[in-house]
Design an enzyme around this catalytic site. Structure first.
Site, mmCIF file in Angstrom:
data_model
loop_
_atom_site.group_PDB
_atom_site.id
_atom_site.type_symbol
_atom_site.label_atom_id
_atom_site.label_comp_id
_atom_site.label_asym_id
_atom_site.label_seq_id
_atom_site.Cartn_x
_atom_site.Cartn_y
_atom_site.Cartn_z
ATOM 1 N N GLY A 620 1.045 -1.103 -0.067
ATOM 2 C CA GLY A 620 0.085 0.168 -0.024
ATOM 3 C C GLY A 620 1.250 1.733 -0.503
ATOM 4 O O GLY A 620 2.502 1.396 -0.207
ATOM 5 N N GLN A 621 0.514 2.087 0.101
ATOM 6 C CA GLN A 621 1.211 3.625 0.286
ATOM 7 C C GLN A 621 -0.638 4.803 0.337
ATOM 8 O O GLN A 621 -0.946 4.859 -0.236
ATOM 9 C CB GLN A 621 1.534 4.403 -1.427
ATOM 10 C CG GLN A 621 2.705 5.106 -1.686
ATOM 11 C CD GLN A 621 3.281 5.559 -2.989
ATOM 12 O OE1 GLN A 621 3.195 4.719 -3.730
ATOM 13 N NE2 GLN A 621 4.710 6.271 -2.882
ATOM 14 N N GLY A 622 0.346 5.663 0.264
ATOM 15 C CA GLY A 622 -0.184 6.457 1.403
ATOM 16 C C GLY A 622 0.264 7.855 0.916
ATOM 17 O O GLY A 622 1.335 8.062 0.546
ATOM 18 N N GLY A 623 -0.009 8.740 1.372
ATOM 19 C CA GLY A 623 0.228 10.732 1.900
ATOM 20 C C GLY A 623 1.893 10.427 3.118
ATOM 21 O O GLY A 623 2.251 11.291 2.813
ATOM 22 N N TYR A 624 1.366 9.567 3.990
ATOM 23 C CA TYR A 624 2.359 8.968 4.648
ATOM 24 C C TYR A 624 3.804 8.735 3.773
ATOM 25 O O TYR A 624 5.143 8.793 4.405
ATOM 26 C CB TYR A 624 2.045 8.580 5.976
ATOM 27 C CG TYR A 624 1.588 7.048 5.725
ATOM 28 C CD1 TYR A 624 -0.156 7.116 5.494
ATOM 29 C CD2 TYR A 624 2.004 6.009 5.409
ATOM 30 C CE1 TYR A 624 -0.514 6.154 4.863
ATOM 31 C CE2 TYR A 624 1.630 4.850 4.884
ATOM 32 C CZ TYR A 624 -0.072 4.750 4.355
ATOM 33 O OH TYR A 624 -0.525 4.381 5.214
ATOM 34 N N VAL A 627 3.319 0.689 2.358
ATOM 35 C CA VAL A 627 3.789 0.010 3.570
ATOM 36 C C VAL A 627 3.561 -1.026 2.739
ATOM 37 O O VAL A 627 3.486 -1.856 2.075
ATOM 38 C CB VAL A 627 1.623 0.084 4.063
ATOM 39 C CG1 VAL A 627 1.862 -1.498 5.046
ATOM 40 C CG2 VAL A 627 1.290 0.831 4.236
ATOM 41 N N LYS A 641 4.389 0.631 8.484
ATOM 42 C CA LYS A 641 3.944 2.124 7.701
ATOM 43 C C LYS A 641 5.435 3.330 7.475
ATOM 44 O O LYS A 641 6.193 2.760 8.809
ATOM 45 C CB LYS A 641 3.017 2.414 8.132
ATOM 46 C CG LYS A 641 2.903 3.743 7.560
ATOM 47 C CD LYS A 641 1.125 4.328 7.756
ATOM 48 C CE LYS A 641 1.728 4.770 9.435
ATOM 49 N NZ LYS A 641 0.008 5.421 9.647
ATOM 50 N N ASP A 737 -10.191 11.330 11.660
ATOM 51 C CA ASP A 737 -9.911 10.721 10.650
ATOM 52 C C ASP A 737 -10.876 9.009 10.318
ATOM 53 O O ASP A 737 -10.142 8.271 8.943
ATOM 54 C CB ASP A 737 -8.418 10.792 10.021
ATOM 55 C CG ASP A 737 -8.395 10.635 8.394
ATOM 56 O OD1 ASP A 737 -8.926 10.683 7.822
ATOM 57 O OD2 ASP A 737 -6.991 10.783 8.086
#
Length: 942
Positions: A620-624, A627, A641, A737
């Site tokens: 996975g991947q996000g703004g932070y 993963v 993470k 959130d």
């Protein structure tokens, strides 16, 4: 050593004193540049008076329109022009040779005026120039050879003029140039093979010119080329070089109507090719049979002389939108395998145009989905006896772009000058807007709707805005094909942008600071309407240099002498303590205390667990950041993470999540295993959730959609986790959130709430034993899930989490995203509810379901999403209502041996992820006429 430093500062003081003398005089801008600007002004015709202020004062300190200046330099003490932005000023006249005397300029922008004459060769003297933007004028003459010697030029845009002559071979020296936009001119001659030396060239747009000769095979060696667009030229019957099949990074190849002949090269080895247009040429032979890239959206080989059969390699292309083969000499069967295994959810469609060939029969029965259009007119197969079966494919039709759209619907009345934002979390939010006309010059698709949400994300991320600040008013396909858009940008926390934000956004567009996108390709700004902000027109130069700044510089010069000794002392101390400071900086971000039950991992342990953060372990991947799936030394599978640089480094969110999760223990909250905080890295290590996020399973791309019992159980689990945070955590916690991507699913699809980086502790009781019901804090969260009252008042309450969870419930019920395709899910479901049309918008991928359960679930979700805080239920009521709905399902009556105890003590059975056809469920296409019975909440129109 000290003597040398004092000498340096004495010299600096002398320079500053010289500046001071100049600042107190009448002239601040370099005199040669002032005279150049006046000469430029004299050659321009300005019927709208946009440049009237060029006649008084100093160019830089008086903020001449479009003149942006550089800070004072130590070399000569003058201000210098670094940008000349005269975009869409209704100017005519000609470009003065004196432009070449603005020797410090980086951006020259005359886009979308009516400038005539030729491009001055003196522009080649501006060695600092990075952006040459002259598109959309009436310029003529040839391209100056001198432009080819600009060492820093990144972008040359001269498209939509009347430029003639050949491309100078000197352009092969533009080693930093990424964008050649020269389309829609009258450029002639051969494309110089020398251009193959350009190491940075990304977009090469030369369509709609008068180019001749052959296509240089050397272009295949361009190492960075993504788009080659040469439509509507005349290459004199030459062939497409086979070497073009070796362009390893190519995304788009468009050679439409170029008088090409020969065979179609095999482009199957280009891994990312997404758009291929070779139509309206004289190509012959068979279509290559090797499969193209899965990224391909458009294949247009129409209006050639191709023969043979339609190959099977067109099957299994998941993103294909158009396969156009009409007006060739193809024979054999009409294949039915092309659309097999394609996912047509999410507004996807497919056009197969096989008209006017020699196709004689069907490979088997043609029964395409509704999203597939097949055109067979002009083939022998249409004359066969089996007319009833294929007659619908043999009617005279035309292929049209059918996703042009206008979004002008308004359900709120705004004051004069304001516009309504339908995506805002606040009811009937009206504000002063910025209007933007924007065009994709070479998009990598033929149909926009499947990319609508991706575009919203791309542009708002690029502009550093939140999603609901962008409203796409209209999209129109234009000749090219190019996609023109009308956009509205809304302020975030007020009804009006401040001037610095307006300038920032405009500079993002005009400075081409929005990152490139592979699928959307290059863009062009057609207009930037200031609207109500134009009453006092903003000058970009004011953001770079102001009168206050000049005064500050003067005062600073006077104070320099008094601070010299302090500066020298600091420099000497810094030299001796540099390594110590670096060390302290690194240690300052370390977790200050040891936390029981949470392991402090080393960086080496994390590397081993994730195979050195191999892409094969990324989940996975996000703004932070990203993963990874990791395996610890004891065999435990974990999720790691890893924060990207400047994301969680030293941030409050990192410590908040560790501190909170270390003391939260509930079956519906994700467990923290440990963390890593060393080697300038910050990582959080969680229990691994093999079934990913709820959002993944609600996505149209999910291959195994969740059935209704599983969705209901996920909703109940998430609600119980949040109830624990609100009532049993000590002290209670507001998550802040909650969203579908923060609800994780374990191997049994048990929901676990995750990501506590934005969480806040609830207010503690005061001395009299009472506590305020809210926390006053800046607004943070995710657009689409934000509580409107929290957004408006900055007061965070437990009901803010209830609102966000209500949005998740609507996602579970409909499969829609919180904000997508210009629509807000709360508003859409509310309107359907008020029209008694809820069932048609329920996600049909979950199969059958008990209608009474759906009714109660919809009512609960809408109650959670009320604008008024007091109108929403508490989390206790939410859990109780979900348990009631669960007891109404057939799964609640399964055997006790399969039951599990809930937090309330009730025995329930975890449902299977598959449907049971024996259950008395109604079909998902039940008419909305039966909805809804019982008491209905008051819904405020949005």
């Amino acid at each position: 050593m000290v003597t040398t430093k004092y000498f340096f500062f004495v010299a600096a003081l002398a320079a500053l004193s010289f500046k001071f003398l100049q600042l107190t005089g009448a002239q601040l801008t370099d005199p040669s540049e002032v005279s150049a600007l006046k000469a430029i002004r004299s050659r321009l015709i300005d019927p709208s008076g946009k440049l009237n202020n060029w006649e008084v004062g100093d160019p830089c300190t008086s903020n001449w329109t479009g003149v942006i200046c550089y800070n004072l330099t130590l070399s000569d003490g003058y201000l210098h022009v670094i940008e000349l932005q005269l975009f869409r000023r209704n100017l005519s006249g000609t470009l003065a040779p004196e432009l070449g005397r603005l020797s410090h300029m980086m951006i020259l922008d005359f886009m979308w005026n009516n400038i005539t004459g030729s491009i001055p060769k003196e522009i080649g003297n501006i060695t600092s120039l990075t952006l040459l933007l002259l598109n959309g004028n009436q310029l003529s003459g040839s391209l100056p050879e001198e432009i080819g010697y600009l060492p820093n030029l990144n972008r040359i845009q001269i498209d939509q003029n009347h430029i003639s002559g050949e491309i100078p071979k000197s352009f092969a020296n533009l080693n930093k140039t990424k964008h050649f936009h020269m389309n829609n001119n009258s450029i002639s001659g051969q494309i110089p093979a020398e251009l193959a030396r350009l190491p940075s060239l990304v977009h090469f747009l030369l369509d709609n010119n008068n180019l001749t000769g052959h296509l240089p095979p050397e272009l295949s060696s361009l190492p960075s080329l993504l788009i080659l667009q040469l439509d509507n030229n005349n290459f004199n019957g030459t062939s497409i070089p086979d070497s073009y099949a070796n362009m390893s990074k190519l995304l788009k190849l468009s050679l439409r109507n170029c008088s090409l002949q020969g065979h179609v090269p095999d482009f199957s080895q280009i891994p990312q090719l997404g758009y291929l247009d070779l139509s309206w040429n004289n190509l012959t032979g068979n279509i290559p049979s090797n499969k193209l890239s899965n990224n391909i959206t458009n294949i247009d080989l129409s209006n050639n002389h191709l023969n043979g059969t339609i190959p099977s390699n067109f099957s299994g292309l998941p993103n294909l939108q158009k396969l156009l083969l009409e007006n060739n000499r193809l024979s054999g069967s009409v294949p039915s395998s092309i659309w097999q295994n394609m996912n047509f959810t999410g507004n996807k469609s497919l056009i197969l145009d096989f008209r006017f060939n020699s196709l004689t029969n069907l490979s088997d029965t043609l029964n395409p989905p509704a999203n597939v259009t097949i055109l067979l007119t002009g083939n022998p197969v249409c004359a066969n006896a089996n007319q009833l079966q294929i007659g619908r494919f043999c009617q005279v039709q035309s292929v049209r772009m059918n996703d042009n759209a206008t979004n002008t619907g308004t359900s709120c009345t705004c004051p004069v000058g304001y516009e309504y934002n339908p995506l805002s979390p606040m009811q009937c939010f009206c504000a002063y807007v910025l209007s933007v006309e924007y065009r994709l010059k070479s998009p990598g698709f033929s149909y926009f709707q499947p990319y609508y949400y991706d575009f919203e994300q791309y542009l708002t991320n690029g502009l550093r805005l939140v999603l609901f600040q962008l409203n796409i008013i209209s999209i129109v396909w234009e000749e090219g094909p190019r996609l023109k858009m009308e956009l509205r940008l809304f302020p975030l926390n007020s009804t009006i942008f401040n001037s610095s934000e307006v300038l920032r956004i405009r500079n993002m567009f005009t400075g081409w600071d929005i990152p490139d996108s592979d699928i959307f390709g290059p863009y062009e700004l057609l207009d930037f309407g200031l609207g109500q902000y134009g009453n006092n027109e903003l000058n970009p130069s004011s953001s770079k240099l102001s009168t206050g700044a000049v005064v500050g510089i003067i005062l600073g010069a006077v104070a320099v002498a008094a601070t010299l000794s302090v500066v020298v002392t600091i420099l000497i101390m810094r030299r001796h303590s540099k390594s110590q400071m670096v060390s302290k900086k690194r240690l300052s971000s370390k977790i200050p205390i040891k936390i029981d039950g949470v392991k402090d991992f080393t960086y080496e342990e994390m590397e081993r667990a994730t195979h050195k953060f191999s892409s094969s372990t990324q989940v996975g991947q996000g703004g932070y950041g990203k993963v990874y799936r990791g395996i610890l030394a004891d065999g435990t599978i974990v999720a790691v993470k890893r924060a990207q640089q400047d994301s969680l480094q030293g941030s409050k969110e990192f410590f908040t999540e560790i501190e909170l999760l270390s003391r939260l223990h509930h079956r519906n909250l994700v467990s923290l295993v440990g963390y890593c905080d060393e080697e300038d890295e910050q990582m959080l290590v969680y229990e691994f959730m093999p079934n990913g996020t709820l959002r993944d399973h609600l996505s149209a791309r999910s291959k195994e959609p969740l059935n209704f019992p599983t969705r209901l159980r996920i909703a109940l689990g998430a609600a119980r986790g949040i109830l624990y945070l609100h009532t049993e955590a000590d002290p209670p916690i507001f998550h802040r959130d909650i969203k579908a991507s923060n609800i994780l699913l374990d191997s049994r699809f048990t929901a676990k709430v995750a990501d506590f980086g934005l969480s806040r502790l609830a207010p503690v009781p005061e001395s009299e034993g009472t506590a305020p019901g809210h926390v006053s804090t800046v607004v943070k969260g995710t657009p689409g899930y934000l509580d409107p009252e929290y957004f408006l008042t900055h007061k965070l309450t437990d009901k803010s989490d209830v609102y966000s969870l209500g949005v998740v419930f609507l996602e579970i019920l409909t499969g829609m995203q919180a904000i997508s395709h210009g629509k807000n899910i709360v508003r859409e479901v509310t309107m359907a509810y008020q029209s008694s049309m809820v069932f048609p918008i329920i996600d049909n991928r979950m199969g059958s379901y008990p209608s009474e359960c759906i009714e109660k679930f919809v009512l609960l979700a809408l109650r959670c999403c009320q604008d008024e805080t007091d109108a929403r239920p508490s989390m206790t009521e939410v859990v109780r209502e979900l348990e009631t709905i669960w007891r109404m399902t057939p799964e609640a009556d399964t055997t006790a041996s399969e039951s599990t105890a809930t937090d309330s003590g009730m025995k329930v059975t975890p449902p299977s992820s598959s449907s049971d056809s024996r259950n008395p469920y109604v079909s998902s296409d039940v008419s909305g006429s039966n909805l809804l019975s019982g008491a209905m909440p008051t819904i405020i129109p949005r």
